[in-house]
Write an enzyme that holds these catalytic residues in place. Structure first.
Site, mmCIF file in Angstrom:
data_model
loop_
_atom_site.group_PDB
_atom_site.id
_atom_site.type_symbol
_atom_site.label_atom_id
_atom_site.label_comp_id
_atom_site.label_asym_id
_atom_site.label_seq_id
_atom_site.Cartn_x
_atom_site.Cartn_y
_atom_site.Cartn_z
ATOM 1 N N SER A 180 -2.630 -8.174 3.158
ATOM 2 C CA SER A 180 -3.177 -8.044 4.515
ATOM 3 C C SER A 180 -3.555 -9.417 5.055
ATOM 4 O O SER A 180 -3.533 -9.653 6.263
ATOM 5 C CB SER A 180 -4.407 -7.142 4.510
ATOM 6 N N GLY B 74 -2.920 -1.699 -7.280
ATOM 7 C CA GLY B 74 -1.797 -2.630 -7.296
ATOM 8 C C GLY B 74 -1.992 -3.749 -8.308
ATOM 9 O O GLY B 74 -3.094 -4.291 -8.455
ATOM 10 N N GLN C 263 -8.882 -7.026 -10.558
ATOM 11 C CA GLN C 263 -9.580 -5.861 -9.996
ATOM 12 C C GLN C 263 -9.152 -4.582 -10.714
ATOM 13 O O GLN C 263 -9.982 -3.746 -11.079
ATOM 14 C CB GLN C 263 -9.248 -5.762 -8.506
ATOM 15 N N HIS D 150 0.835 -1.203 0.000
ATOM 16 C CA HIS D 150 0.000 0.000 0.000
ATOM 17 C C HIS D 150 0.870 1.254 0.000
ATOM 18 O O HIS D 150 0.591 2.221 -0.722
ATOM 19 C CB HIS D 150 -0.904 0.031 1.239
#
Ligand code: AMP
Length: 290
Positions: free
Chosen positions: A186, A147, A153, A37
Site C-alpha cells: 500500500s 502475507g 509480523q 491482499h
C-alpha cells in the site's frame, strides 16, 4: 458481500455464515487493497468455505512521526476488490469499536518482536499483536491468512496464537510482486516514478542473494555482502537492515543450514520499504514462504 461495522453486527453475520456448518477464513488488512491482499482472500476461499476480511488502519501499530494520518484510505475501492476476490463479509470497525474509552490492555510477544523491524520500530509489534488478538477474538475464524511480505509480523502472530491458545490456524501466503519485481505494498503509492525505480534495488538485492545461494554459497556474511553491494549501487536507498535469520526463531544465522529468512528494510525518500526471501539450506532451494 455483507458489511459489518460493529462487533454485534459482525458476530451475527459470522454466525449466519457458519449456520450450515461452513468453515470461516479471515484476512485482516489495513485497506488500500492490492493484488497481494486479493491473493490472500482467494487463498482463504480455496481453503475455507466462507471468507471474512477486515479493513482497519490500526493507530496503535504506528509510532509517533510515522504515516498513520497519511496512510491511504479508500474504502469504496476496497469493497470492490473484496467482492471480486470472493469475500463474503467485510468488517470495517471504527476506532471507538476497537479502542473504546478506558481500553488499557496490550498484547506483547517478547522474543520474535525484538530484532529487524522491532529495532527500527519499537512498539510496532505490540500494536500489531494487540489488534490481531482482538480481531481473531471478534471474528473467531478457523484459519487466518497473512502475507509473507510481512514475514516477521506473520511469525509474531503465529507465535501469539500458539502461546495464547487461540483456536485458529495461521497460514502464511507468498509475496505478490509487480512484473519488475517490486513487492506490492500500500505504501508504494508514496513513491515518485524515480523513487519507484530506486526501490527495485531491494528485490534485486534479494534476487542476487538467491542466485549466489543456488550456486552453492551458504555463508551469510558473503551473501549479505553481495546483497549490500547491489543496494549500495543505487543512489538514494538508505539501508536499515539486511539480515539472515532463522525462519522460526529469528536468531541470527552464520550459514544457511535450515529455513532462513533473508529480510531487508530500506528508506527510499521518506518511504520505508521491506522485502524478504526464504532460503532452504537443507535442499538448496528458495521457498515462497515460511
Ligand atoms: P496490510 O494491509 O499492509 O496490513 O497487509 C494485510 C495483509 O496483506 C498482511 O498479512 C500482509 O502481509 C499482506 N500483504 C501485503 N502485501 C502483500 C504482498 N505483496 N503479497 C502478499 N501479501 C501481502
Amino acid at each position: 458481500m455483507r458489511i459489518a461495522r460493529s462487533i454485534p453486527q459482525l458476530r451475527r453475520a459470522v454466525e449466519e455464515l457458519r449456520r450450515d456448518g461452513s468453515t470461516v477464513g479471515f484476512v485482516p488488512t489495513m485497506g488500500c487493497l492490492h493484488e497481494g491482499h486479493a491473493s490472500l482472500m482467494r487463498e482463504a476461499g480455496r481453503r475455507t468455505d466462507r471468507v471474512v476480511a477486515s479493513v482497519y488502519v490500526n493507530p496503535t501499530q504506528f509510532l509517533p512521526g510515522e504515516d498513520f494520518a497519511a496512510y491511504p484510505r479508500q474504502l469504496e475501492a476496497d469493497r470492490g476488490i473484496c467482492a471480486r476476490a470472493g469475500v463474503d463479509l467485510l468488517y470495517t470497525p471504527t476506532d471507538s469499536v476497537m479502542y473504546p474509552p478506558g481500553f488499557s490492555t496490550r498484547v506483547e510477544e517478547t522474543v520474535l518482536s525484538g530484532p529487524l523491524c522491532g529495532t527500527v520500530r519499537p512498539g510496532h509489534f505490540g500494536g500489531v499483536a494487540t489488534v490481531v488478538t482482538k480481531l481473531l477474538n471478534q471474528v473467531r475464524p478457523d484459519t487466518a491468512f497473512f502475507g509473507q511480505k510481512d514475514a516477521q509480523q506473520a511469525l509474531v502472530i503465529r507465535r501469539l496464537v500458539r502461546d495464547l491458545d487461540l483456536p485458529c490456524e495461521v497460514r502464511i501466503c507468498p509475496i505478490v510482486r509487480d512484473r519488475d519485481g517490486l513487492a506490492l505494498s500500500s505504501r508504494n503509492r508514496y513513491l515518485s516514478p524515480e523513487e519507484r525505480e530506486r526501490a527495485l534495488a531491494l528485490s534485486r538485492a534479494l534476487a542476487e542473494i538467491e542466485r549466489r545461494f543456488r550456486a552453492g554459497e551458504v555463508s551469510t556474511s558473503r551473501l549479505a555482502r553481495a546483497g549490500r553491494s547491489v543496494l549500495a549501487a543505487t543512489a538514494g536507498v538508505e539501508l536499515q537492515y539486511l539480515e539472515f535469520r532463522d525462519g522460526e526463531t529469528l536468531a541470527p544465522v552464520a550459514r544457511v543450514r535450515g529455513t532462513t529468512l533473508v529480510a531487508v528494510a530500506a528508506k527510499v525518500g521518506t518511504t520505508r520499504l521491506i522485502d524478504n526471501t526464504v532460503l532452504d539450506g537443507r535442499k538448496g532451494r528458495v521457498l515462497s514462504h515460511l
